[in-house]
Design a protein around this motif. Sequence first.
Motif, PDB file in Angstrom:
ATOM      1  N   GLY A  99       0.790  -1.227   0.000  1.00  0.00           N
ATOM      2  CA  GLY A  99       0.000   0.000   0.000  1.00  0.00           C
ATOM      3  C   GLY A  99       0.820   1.273   0.000  1.00  0.00           C
ATOM      4  O   GLY A  99       0.287   2.357   0.236  1.00  0.00           O
ATOM      5  N   GLN A 100       2.116   1.161  -0.293  1.00  0.00           N
ATOM      6  CA  GLN A 100       3.008   2.322  -0.257  1.00  0.00           C
ATOM      7  C   GLN A 100       3.394   2.741  -1.669  1.00  0.00           C
ATOM      8  O   GLN A 100       4.573   2.799  -2.028  1.00  0.00           O
ATOM      9  N   GLN A 101       2.404   3.067  -2.472  1.00  0.00           N
ATOM     10  CA  GLN A 101       2.666   3.421  -3.870  1.00  0.00           C
ATOM     11  C   GLN A 101       3.534   4.665  -4.017  1.00  0.00           C
ATOM     12  O   GLN A 101       4.168   4.866  -5.056  1.00  0.00           O
ATOM     13  N   GLN A 102       3.591   5.513  -2.987  1.00  0.00           N
ATOM     14  CA  GLN A 102       4.399   6.735  -3.085  1.00  0.00           C
ATOM     15  C   GLN A 102       5.893   6.441  -3.143  1.00  0.00           C
ATOM     16  O   GLN A 102       6.675   7.316  -3.513  1.00  0.00           O
ATOM     17  N   ALA A 294      -2.881   7.058  -3.785  1.00  0.00           N
ATOM     18  CA  ALA A 294      -4.253   7.344  -4.196  1.00  0.00           C
ATOM     19  C   ALA A 294      -5.260   6.880  -3.143  1.00  0.00           C
ATOM     20  O   ALA A 294      -6.272   7.547  -2.904  1.00  0.00           O
ATOM     21  N   HIS A 295      -4.981   5.754  -2.487  1.00  0.00           N
ATOM     22  CA  HIS A 295      -5.965   5.230  -1.528  1.00  0.00           C
ATOM     23  C   HIS A 295      -6.064   6.070  -0.260  1.00  0.00           C
ATOM     24  O   HIS A 295      -7.001   5.887   0.522  1.00  0.00           O
ATOM     25  N   ARG A 296      -5.129   7.024  -0.042  1.00  0.00           N
ATOM     26  CA  ARG A 296      -5.209   7.903   1.129  1.00  0.00           C
ATOM     27  C   ARG A 296      -5.954   9.202   0.831  1.00  0.00           C
ATOM     28  O   ARG A 296      -6.220   9.997   1.744  1.00  0.00           O
ATOM     29  N   TYR A 297      -6.297   9.423  -0.426  1.00  0.00           N
ATOM     30  CA  TYR A 297      -6.975  10.671  -0.771  1.00  0.00           C
ATOM     31  C   TYR A 297      -8.340  10.804  -0.097  1.00  0.00           C
ATOM     32  O   TYR A 297      -8.815  11.905   0.154  1.00  0.00           O
ATOM     33  N   GLY A 298      -8.986   9.668   0.188  1.00  0.00           N
ATOM     34  CA  GLY A 298     -10.317   9.726   0.782  1.00  0.00           C
ATOM     35  C   GLY A 298     -10.336  10.501   2.088  1.00  0.00           C
ATOM     36  O   GLY A 298     -11.244  11.318   2.325  1.00  0.00           O
ATOM     37  N   ALA A 299      -9.347  10.277   2.960  1.00  0.00           N
ATOM     38  CA  ALA A 299      -9.296  10.982   4.237  1.00  0.00           C
ATOM     39  C   ALA A 299      -9.146  12.484   4.019  1.00  0.00           C
ATOM     40  O   ALA A 299      -9.802  13.296   4.689  1.00  0.00           O
ATOM     41  N   MET A 300      -8.289  12.860   3.075  1.00  0.00           N
ATOM     42  CA  MET A 300      -8.075  14.272   2.787  1.00  0.00           C
ATOM     43  C   MET A 300      -9.333  14.900   2.186  1.00  0.00           C
ATOM     44  O   MET A 300      -9.762  15.993   2.588  1.00  0.00           O
ATOM     45  N   LEU A 301      -9.947  14.220   1.228  1.00  0.00           N
ATOM     46  CA  LEU A 301     -11.141  14.764   0.582  1.00  0.00           C
ATOM     47  C   LEU A 301     -12.313  14.855   1.548  1.00  0.00           C
ATOM     48  O   LEU A 301     -13.150  15.763   1.434  1.00  0.00           O
ATOM     49  N   ASP A 302     -12.385  13.940   2.527  1.00  0.00           N
ATOM     50  CA  ASP A 302     -13.441  14.037   3.539  1.00  0.00           C
ATOM     51  C   ASP A 302     -13.275  15.306   4.367  1.00  0.00           C
ATOM     52  O   ASP A 302     -14.271  15.959   4.726  1.00  0.00           O
ATOM     53  N   MET A 303     -12.033  15.676   4.680  1.00  0.00           N
ATOM     54  CA  MET A 303     -11.796  16.909   5.434  1.00  0.00           C
ATOM     55  C   MET A 303     -12.111  18.134   4.595  1.00  0.00           C
ATOM     56  O   MET A 303     -12.543  19.165   5.118  1.00  0.00           O
ATOM     57  N   VAL A 304     -11.908  18.029   3.272  1.00  0.00           N
ATOM     58  CA  VAL A 304     -12.294  19.120   2.379  1.00  0.00           C
ATOM     59  C   VAL A 304     -13.819  19.243   2.345  1.00  0.00           C
ATOM     60  O   VAL A 304     -14.379  20.341   2.488  1.00  0.00           O
ATOM     61  N   SER A 305     -14.503  18.123   2.178  1.00  0.00           N
ATOM     62  CA  SER A 305     -15.969  18.141   2.087  1.00  0.00           C
ATOM     63  C   SER A 305     -16.614  18.653   3.366  1.00  0.00           C
ATOM     64  O   SER A 305     -17.657  19.312   3.330  1.00  0.00           O
TER      65      SER A 305
END
Length: 345
Positions: A99-102, A294-305
């Motif tokens: 899970g460490q695509q970065q 990419a799979h960590r974007y959900g947490a960031m986008l939830d804070m944006v929303s």
Amino acid sequence: MKAVMFEKFQEAPRLVTAKDPAPQPDGVVLKVAATGVCRSDWHGWMGHDDDIDLPHVPGHELAGIVEAVGKDVTNWKVGDKVTVPFICGCGSCSECHAGQQQVCLHQEQPGFTHWGSFAEYVGIHQADLNLVALPDSMDFATAASLGCRFATSFRAVIDQGRVSAGQWIAIHGCGGVGLSAVMIAAAAGANVIGVDLDPAKLSLARELGAVAAIDGREADVPGAIRDITRGGAHVSLDALGHPVTMTNSILCLRPRGKHVQVGLMLGEHAAPAIPMPRIVGQEIQLLGSHGMQAHRYGAMLDMVSSGKLNPARLVGDRIALADAPQALMDMDKFQSVGATVITRF
């Protein structure tokens, strides 16, 4: 398609007509709706990145619409609104499996390992692994900043720095990455100190949640931070990438503090002197931070929303593709407050 291309390092890029990309079997072609102009692009144009083959089209901060889909892609269709991390995983190596695509061992980066998004269209490989769906409510200019500056800062502050409420965090360099980090750290409940040379950027850092702002020209920046924090920051980020900001970041920490290196240090700054006695004697942690999966974007986008994060505040000038060559060449001379984004093609 129209694209900005350079044929030699450090020579002026130009607007050209190039062949439209076709999707790989596991990939997609995106119609670029917005793409940021980043200091990393400047490093590539300077010749600091060994992955670039000439002639080359830069650009790695992008958002757009899926235009064409490869035959093996299952999760995406034409018309989807998406962004993509600037580091795209291969999906097959040990790091991707973890899970460490970065830090993928065979990563691809638009604008570096292949032609990027300073163009009307860009190809992305391993779409099912690397694409990120965007909220309908988010405009493309804001979304373009997520793939590099904002997502990189999110991982640096939250995943690497592990900043928590009440801690002191110093951000050295209040450009696109640094201001993103200020906003994210403040949202996490940290006490944030911004450091920069530009009064306008320091003012914006305060507006975004910094409790203190320090002029980087002060004789003793680490001392000033230790005074404000009564002993030193718990976490400090070099968001610029320079020997001075790196050293200040390390020296401003309290014992067992964390230094997170976010800004790239390439070319003549690729091997800086590090204050090792302080690191050893006070058990300072040195951490790198390189994009976000990419799979960590959900947490960031939830804070944006939810309204806790507002990356739209960090969008600066919106320019045309034809203006990109000059904007790219000027990246090391002057950076406007907020991210410069190409929105007209």
